[in-house]
Design a protein around this motif. Sequence first.
Motif, PDB file in Angstrom:
ATOM      1  N   SER A 141      56.968  54.118  65.912  1.00  0.00           N
ATOM      2  CA  SER A 141      57.486  55.325  66.566  1.00  0.00           C
ATOM      3  C   SER A 141      58.665  55.907  65.801  1.00  0.00           C
ATOM      4  CB  SER A 141      57.893  55.002  68.010  1.00  0.00           C
ATOM      5  OG  SER A 141      56.804  54.511  68.751  1.00  0.00           O
ATOM      6  N   GLU A 164      50.417  58.343  64.204  1.00  0.00           N
ATOM      7  CA  GLU A 164      50.007  58.388  65.618  1.00  0.00           C
ATOM      8  C   GLU A 164      48.764  57.517  65.844  1.00  0.00           C
ATOM      9  OE1 GLU A 164      50.146  58.931  69.435  1.00  0.00           O
ATOM     10  OE2 GLU A 164      51.646  59.908  68.154  1.00  0.00           O
ATOM     11  N   GLU A 165      47.833  57.534  64.904  1.00  0.00           N
ATOM     12  CA  GLU A 165      46.646  56.674  65.015  1.00  0.00           C
ATOM     13  C   GLU A 165      47.041  55.201  64.967  1.00  0.00           C
ATOM     14  OE1 GLU A 165      43.702  57.610  62.144  1.00  0.00           O
ATOM     15  OE2 GLU A 165      43.578  59.728  62.680  1.00  0.00           O
ATOM     16  N   THR A 193      48.438  54.231  68.310  1.00  0.00           N
ATOM     17  CA  THR A 193      47.344  54.060  69.266  1.00  0.00           C
ATOM     18  C   THR A 193      46.644  52.723  69.061  1.00  0.00           C
ATOM     19  OG1 THR A 193      46.997  56.463  69.285  1.00  0.00           O
ATOM     20  CG2 THR A 193      45.208  55.100  70.105  1.00  0.00           C
ATOM     21  N   GLY A 248      48.700  50.022  70.551  1.00  0.00           N
ATOM     22  CA  GLY A 248      48.555  50.056  72.007  1.00  0.00           C
ATOM     23  C   GLY A 248      47.276  49.375  72.467  1.00  0.00           C
ATOM     24  N   SER A 249      46.173  49.587  71.739  1.00  0.00           N
ATOM     25  CA  SER A 249      44.909  48.923  72.079  1.00  0.00           C
ATOM     26  C   SER A 249      45.026  47.413  71.934  1.00  0.00           C
ATOM     27  CB  SER A 249      43.786  49.447  71.177  1.00  0.00           C
ATOM     28  OG  SER A 249      43.587  50.832  71.370  1.00  0.00           O
ATOM     29  N   GLU A 254      39.495  61.165  76.930  1.00  0.00           N
ATOM     30  CA  GLU A 254      39.819  61.514  75.544  1.00  0.00           C
ATOM     31  C   GLU A 254      41.298  61.836  75.351  1.00  0.00           C
ATOM     32  OE1 GLU A 254      37.566  61.172  73.309  1.00  0.00           O
ATOM     33  OE2 GLU A 254      35.931  60.794  74.732  1.00  0.00           O
ATOM     34  N   SER A 255      42.126  61.542  76.319  1.00  0.00           N
ATOM     35  CA  SER A 255      43.540  61.898  76.237  1.00  0.00           C
ATOM     36  C   SER A 255      44.263  61.048  75.189  1.00  0.00           C
ATOM     37  CB  SER A 255      44.207  61.704  77.601  1.00  0.00           C
ATOM     38  OG  SER A 255      45.613  61.899  77.493  1.00  0.00           O
ATOM     39  N   PRO A 256      45.067  61.699  74.320  1.00  0.00           N
ATOM     40  CA  PRO A 256      45.833  60.926  73.329  1.00  0.00           C
ATOM     41  C   PRO A 256      46.974  60.131  73.941  1.00  0.00           C
ATOM     42  CG  PRO A 256      46.432  63.247  73.222  1.00  0.00           C
ATOM     43  CD  PRO A 256      45.286  63.150  74.189  1.00  0.00           C
ATOM     44  N   PHE A 297      45.903  54.715  75.602  1.00  0.00           N
ATOM     45  CA  PHE A 297      45.396  53.866  74.531  1.00  0.00           C
ATOM     46  C   PHE A 297      43.933  53.511  74.788  1.00  0.00           C
ATOM     47  CE2 PHE A 297      49.982  52.247  74.384  1.00  0.00           C
ATOM     48  CZ  PHE A 297      50.338  53.200  73.445  1.00  0.00           C
ATOM     49  N   PRO A 298      43.078  53.609  73.784  1.00  0.00           N
ATOM     50  CA  PRO A 298      41.668  53.241  73.978  1.00  0.00           C
ATOM     51  C   PRO A 298      41.517  51.748  74.274  1.00  0.00           C
ATOM     52  CG  PRO A 298      42.131  53.672  71.658  1.00  0.00           C
ATOM     53  CD  PRO A 298      43.348  54.073  72.414  1.00  0.00           C
ATOM     54  N   TYR A 299      40.476  51.440  75.029  1.00  0.00           N
ATOM     55  CA  TYR A 299      40.246  50.075  75.495  1.00  0.00           C
ATOM     56  C   TYR A 299      38.889  49.602  74.981  1.00  0.00           C
ATOM     57  CZ  TYR A 299      39.358  46.317  78.890  1.00  0.00           C
ATOM     58  OH  TYR A 299      39.061  45.127  79.483  1.00  0.00           O
TER      59      TYR A 299
END
Length: 840
Positions: free
Chosen positions: A400, A423-424, A427, A430-431, A545-547, A550-552
């Motif tokens: 960050s 940013e990717e 993310t 976060g996953s 699809e929200s940035p 975090f994708p799971y």
Amino acid sequence: MCKTSGMILCVFIRCLRTQKSELAFSWSIFFIPFQGVATATMPAFRQVGEKQLPQEIIFMAWSPKRDLIALANKVGEVLLHRLANFQRVWSLPPSESTGKEVTALAWRPDGKILAFGLADTKRVILCDVEKPESLHSFSVDAPVTRMHWMEVTEESSVLTSFYNAEDESNLLLPKLPALPKNYSTTSKIFSEEKSDEIMKLMGDVRLNALVLGGNAGFIEIYAYGMYKIATVTGVTGSCLALCLSSDLKSLSVITKVEVSPESEPEITYFQLDTSLLSTYLPEVTRMARKFTHISTLLQYIKLSLTCMCEAWEEILMQMDSRLTKFVQEKNTTTSVQDEFMQLLLWGKASLELQALLMNQLTVKGLKKLGQSMESSYSSIQKLVISHLQSGSEALLYHLSELKGMASWKQKYESLGLDASGIEEAITAVGSFILKANELLQVIDSSMKNFKAFFRWLYVAMLRMSEDHVPPELNKMTQKDITFVADFLTEHFNEAPELYNRKGKYFNVERVGQYLKDEDDDLVSPPNTEGNQWFNFLQNSSHLKESPLLFPYYPQKSLHFVKRRMEGIIDQCLQKPADVVGKSVHEAFCMPLYKASNSEDSASQLFKLPFLWNDKSSSLHYVLFTMLENSVSKIYILRRHTDTSRSANNGLLAVDFGNFLNNCMNESSVTSVYSYLDAHFYDDETITVILAENLEQEGKGRILAQLPLSSIYTEENQEQEFRWNSDQRLDMQCDNIPARAVTIEGQWRVLENMKAQYVAVNGIRKVSCVLSSNLRHIRVFEMDVEDDGEAEEEEEEETAQHAATREEKLQQSTGNPEESICVASGELAHETEEHERSIST
């Protein structure tokens, strides 16, 4: 050229001129007549150690801060020796995992980390100076042939404030807990006694850079020896030497280019402009510091996961394997789930189930399995909470911070920082944190389920064996029965498709699948049917699809998500290395000479060319040799690190003649000395190994110091030497004028040793000489008195002391009592001195 039998030094001060379309070079030449061997102004070198080693040495490197020398031998072993008596400190043997073919050595400027490259595995290892353990390693695209580890010496108000300011992460983030010592050999670097040893990888805040060179033009720069900040392109050939200036303005490289298989390779010197690094030095330093924080935390997470894998035991798979065997051997059509349900509800088991429980699993085995399960799960749970989550949160913080830096485009856009790529990476971290939390839930659920299941099964087996059941275990409520029934329903279903994948029908143990380093989906992914939040997200196209979320990845293991995170972070931080590398361009190129294809490959590891950076005057020195009339001559090219400047560039040629004949061989008139090896001792001195061309039996080779301070002067009339840039330097060496200098006795004969190579350290004032058989080593202190001179001085002091005492005794002969007092006083004084010397 001046033809003399003495030593000849040629000095050229290079100026760039443009004449019409032709690019010409002018050289300033000075002549100083050779004065012979003068009285020594420096003490002789003192030998402090000598050793015969069992293996052939191929690399030597002195520590810049300590009296330690690192050696690498042909079998791939890395050794660390102390100056005193050449005592071994530690040795790091070769291994299949790291590699066995050492090709380069380099010390970090603070002397706390040793780096070495391995050709067979294409890896670079960073090793702790205190103990033979790998602190960090990384892969490279080509085998490393040369290393140079430098420290930036440039100062500015912005840099000074950054150096002096306390790292905010130390104030905002909790201290990373130490990994337990009893798990992995690599985790010992985070020992409980020294939990801050991870900071050894970080080193000082002041920027330092590890420069790597290899075959096919491979050159990379790693900030703090940890993370790549530049991939240099545009250089051809195999790297023989490289040196990054301390002001980051230029990179000097010498390569060997194979023009064709039939022709001899050509040795070429390149000076590359790296002004982007120097222009944005404060920004490069901050960015590199963040990169190193991120790289260190990735290493910490990797080791934490390694410890978790070690905490998980194979014994936990016993239940799965025993149940699979039970299915294969039983003759009844009743399922395993029904067999256990009958035991739960009616307290009766079939003969086959009784045989499984009492003969294979046994009461003692069940007890051991339950204890192992609880111990293993508790250890993994603690590692996830205290180490994996702490490291992930710190990684999220530094990424960050890096994203904030990338948003300051005026400062960091030119260096290639990309906010979208960072940013990717955020993310992906976060996953990984989500997957770690999922593992915690699975561990918590498994511990509760297995604890209830093992308690019930233990009581049932005690009843089968008609043993006494403790009263505290005999009580089982309807709620407990329902809990065990649900566990049997969920975990004891036979799965034939699982047998095809894993060779077993059951997956009772659910934690181990998260720790497998596999690309396959989880055998038993978590049940998300009743999860309202998960269902809400799946049904909402906007939130899905929200940035901000975090994708799971419910179907993947923790290892898989970690590898994905590492790949995205590496790709994100690769862009600055590409952008900085593309900004590096060629500023100067000089073809030097043709190399022989028949040179011994072993000795080639030590041969010149050699590069040196003079920090005080911002100069690069190129030290190389060419053969002329069967005599080896040393040439020195001097280039300013600021590639925009053409002044203060010079060429120096050294021809070794019979300057030592006055002392060594009075009868010889025509002996000529050739160089064997040479290195810069400091900014004004070169250390060389010399040998007579007509070397006779018993003749010792010579260790000598050549001062350069008297060469670069403007006392004599200048003459021009025009260098044709269309020709190699070796084709023009006959036209180079000569200049002689005085050696002033700074030499020593190396008796009973066929010396061939030398490694020096002007800061510690030491040198190490290696024989031609690569096994015999001698170590010298260069600026101290020789043993013989020290003994003579001691004898003189003893004689003077005795004469003084005799004179005092003679003066007191008229008074016997006074004579006794004087004698006893002298004796007492000597006794006190002797006692003090013993105590010290």
